[in-house]
Scaffold this motif. Sequence first.
Motif, PDB file in Angstrom:
ATOM      1  N   GLU A  88       0.828  -1.207   0.000  1.00  0.00           N
ATOM      2  CA  GLU A  88       0.000   0.000   0.000  1.00  0.00           C
ATOM      3  C   GLU A  88       0.864   1.259   0.000  1.00  0.00           C
ATOM      4  OE1 GLU A  88      -3.923   1.610   2.410  1.00  0.00           O
ATOM      5  OE2 GLU A  88      -2.447   0.375   3.456  1.00  0.00           O
ATOM      6  N   SER A  89       1.944   1.253   0.753  1.00  0.00           N
ATOM      7  CA  SER A  89       2.818   2.432   0.778  1.00  0.00           C
ATOM      8  C   SER A  89       3.550   2.601  -0.547  1.00  0.00           C
ATOM      9  CB  SER A  89       3.809   2.338   1.936  1.00  0.00           C
ATOM     10  OG  SER A  89       4.713   1.281   1.728  1.00  0.00           O
ATOM     11  N   SER A  90       3.958   1.493  -1.173  1.00  0.00           N
ATOM     12  CA  SER A  90       4.643   1.625  -2.468  1.00  0.00           C
ATOM     13  C   SER A  90       3.675   2.113  -3.546  1.00  0.00           C
ATOM     14  CB  SER A  90       5.284   0.298  -2.882  1.00  0.00           C
ATOM     15  OG  SER A  90       4.296  -0.669  -3.158  1.00  0.00           O
ATOM     16  N   ILE A  91       2.441   1.648  -3.502  1.00  0.00           N
ATOM     17  CA  ILE A  91       1.439   2.129  -4.471  1.00  0.00           C
ATOM     18  C   ILE A  91       1.139   3.601  -4.220  1.00  0.00           C
ATOM     19  CG2 ILE A  91      -1.004   1.954  -5.111  1.00  0.00           C
ATOM     20  CD1 ILE A  91      -0.741  -1.062  -4.834  1.00  0.00           C
ATOM     21  N   GLY A  92       1.043   3.972  -2.945  1.00  0.00           N
ATOM     22  CA  GLY A  92       0.804   5.382  -2.615  1.00  0.00           C
ATOM     23  C   GLY A  92       1.938   6.259  -3.101  1.00  0.00           C
ATOM     24  N   ALA A  93       3.172   5.771  -2.977  1.00  0.00           N
ATOM     25  CA  ALA A  93       4.324   6.555  -3.441  1.00  0.00           C
ATOM     26  C   ALA A  93       4.328   6.660  -4.957  1.00  0.00           C
ATOM     27  CB  ALA A  93       5.616   5.914  -2.944  1.00  0.00           C
ATOM     28  N   GLN A  94       3.935   5.611  -5.657  1.00  0.00           N
ATOM     29  CA  GLN A  94       3.942   5.616  -7.116  1.00  0.00           C
ATOM     30  C   GLN A  94       2.786   6.426  -7.694  1.00  0.00           C
ATOM     31  OE1 GLN A  94       3.844   1.543  -8.305  1.00  0.00           O
ATOM     32  NE2 GLN A  94       5.923   1.109  -7.616  1.00  0.00           N
ATOM     33  N   SER A  95       1.735   6.653  -6.933  1.00  0.00           N
ATOM     34  CA  SER A  95       0.576   7.361  -7.476  1.00  0.00           C
ATOM     35  C   SER A  95       0.600   8.860  -7.178  1.00  0.00           C
ATOM     36  CB  SER A  95      -0.715   6.749  -6.922  1.00  0.00           C
ATOM     37  OG  SER A  95      -0.778   6.933  -5.525  1.00  0.00           O
ATOM     38  N   ARG A  96       1.687   9.349  -6.593  1.00  0.00           N
ATOM     39  CA  ARG A  96       1.802  10.803  -6.392  1.00  0.00           C
ATOM     40  C   ARG A  96       1.917  11.507  -7.735  1.00  0.00           C
ATOM     41  NH1 ARG A  96       6.685  10.889  -2.920  1.00  0.00           N
ATOM     42  NH2 ARG A  96       6.187   9.013  -1.796  1.00  0.00           N
ATOM     43  N   TYR A  97       1.465  12.748  -7.762  1.00  0.00           N
ATOM     44  CA  TYR A  97       1.455  13.501  -9.017  1.00  0.00           C
ATOM     45  C   TYR A  97       2.848  13.598  -9.619  1.00  0.00           C
ATOM     46  CZ  TYR A  97       0.685  17.241 -12.337  1.00  0.00           C
ATOM     47  OH  TYR A  97       0.624  17.981 -13.481  1.00  0.00           O
ATOM     48  N   SER A  98       3.865  13.830  -8.786  1.00  0.00           N
ATOM     49  CA  SER A  98       5.226  13.987  -9.317  1.00  0.00           C
ATOM     50  C   SER A  98       5.734  12.673  -9.925  1.00  0.00           C
ATOM     51  CB  SER A  98       6.170  14.443  -8.206  1.00  0.00           C
ATOM     52  OG  SER A  98       6.172  13.503  -7.141  1.00  0.00           O
ATOM     53  N   GLU A  99       5.429  11.550  -9.282  1.00  0.00           N
ATOM     54  CA  GLU A  99       5.873  10.253  -9.819  1.00  0.00           C
ATOM     55  C   GLU A  99       5.150   9.928 -11.119  1.00  0.00           C
ATOM     56  OE1 GLU A  99       8.290   8.174  -8.671  1.00  0.00           O
ATOM     57  OE2 GLU A  99       8.772   9.754  -7.228  1.00  0.00           O
ATOM     58  N   VAL A 100       3.859  10.226 -11.157  1.00  0.00           N
ATOM     59  CA  VAL A 100       3.084   9.950 -12.371  1.00  0.00           C
ATOM     60  C   VAL A 100       3.591  10.820 -13.519  1.00  0.00           C
ATOM     61  CG1 VAL A 100       0.777  10.102 -13.410  1.00  0.00           C
ATOM     62  CG2 VAL A 100       1.046   9.176 -11.117  1.00  0.00           C
ATOM     63  N   SER A 101       3.886  12.092 -13.246  1.00  0.00           N
ATOM     64  CA  SER A 101       4.375  12.976 -14.314  1.00  0.00           C
ATOM     65  C   SER A 101       5.749  12.514 -14.821  1.00  0.00           C
ATOM     66  CB  SER A 101       4.433  14.419 -13.841  1.00  0.00           C
ATOM     67  OG  SER A 101       5.357  14.551 -12.779  1.00  0.00           O
ATOM     68  N   LYS A 102       6.601  12.003 -13.924  1.00  0.00           N
ATOM     69  CA  LYS A 102       7.902  11.466 -14.358  1.00  0.00           C
ATOM     70  C   LYS A 102       7.712  10.281 -15.298  1.00  0.00           C
ATOM     71  CE  LYS A 102      10.587  12.598 -10.232  1.00  0.00           C
ATOM     72  NZ  LYS A 102      11.268  12.004  -9.068  1.00  0.00           N
ATOM     73  N   LYS A 103       6.798   9.394 -14.958  1.00  0.00           N
ATOM     74  CA  LYS A 103       6.565   8.214 -15.795  1.00  0.00           C
ATOM     75  C   LYS A 103       5.972   8.594 -17.142  1.00  0.00           C
ATOM     76  CE  LYS A 103       6.118   4.927 -12.057  1.00  0.00           C
ATOM     77  NZ  LYS A 103       5.257   3.986 -11.331  1.00  0.00           N
ATOM     78  N   ILE A 104       5.120   9.606 -17.136  1.00  0.00           N
ATOM     79  CA  ILE A 104       4.523  10.056 -18.401  1.00  0.00           C
ATOM     80  C   ILE A 104       5.592  10.674 -19.294  1.00  0.00           C
ATOM     81  CG2 ILE A 104       2.975  11.806 -19.381  1.00  0.00           C
ATOM     82  CD1 ILE A 104       1.066  11.224 -17.096  1.00  0.00           C
TER      83      ILE A 104
END
Length: 103
Positions: free
Chosen positions: A70-86
């Motif tokens: 749950e913590s790893s998913i929460g970390a990956q779903s932050r706006y900054s992480e999502v924008s990096k992946k995009i």
Amino acid sequence: MAKFSKLGNYNVLWEQSAAWVIKNLVFVLFLGFLAVIYIANYKYAKKSMHQVRVLKEEVMTLERMHNSIESSIGAQSRYSEVSKKIKEKGIGENGSKPVIIKE
């Protein structure tokens, strides 16, 4: 006969206790039955307690795994992480305003 004289009143006591057991055989069998049930209940309770302990340990392990996922998913779903992946995939923001479609 010398052996019996050394026993003294023990032989008489044995005969009396044997007669009492035979006289109260139903009660003695009932007590034996209760003893068997008591022992079986003790073993069942001990087995159940062991199973509870094992299941508690398993639940704690699964809870730790759940929290870490749950913590790893929460970390990956932050706006900054999502924008990096995009941006890595080349989808990024194009900078233009969205087009409004009118009917």
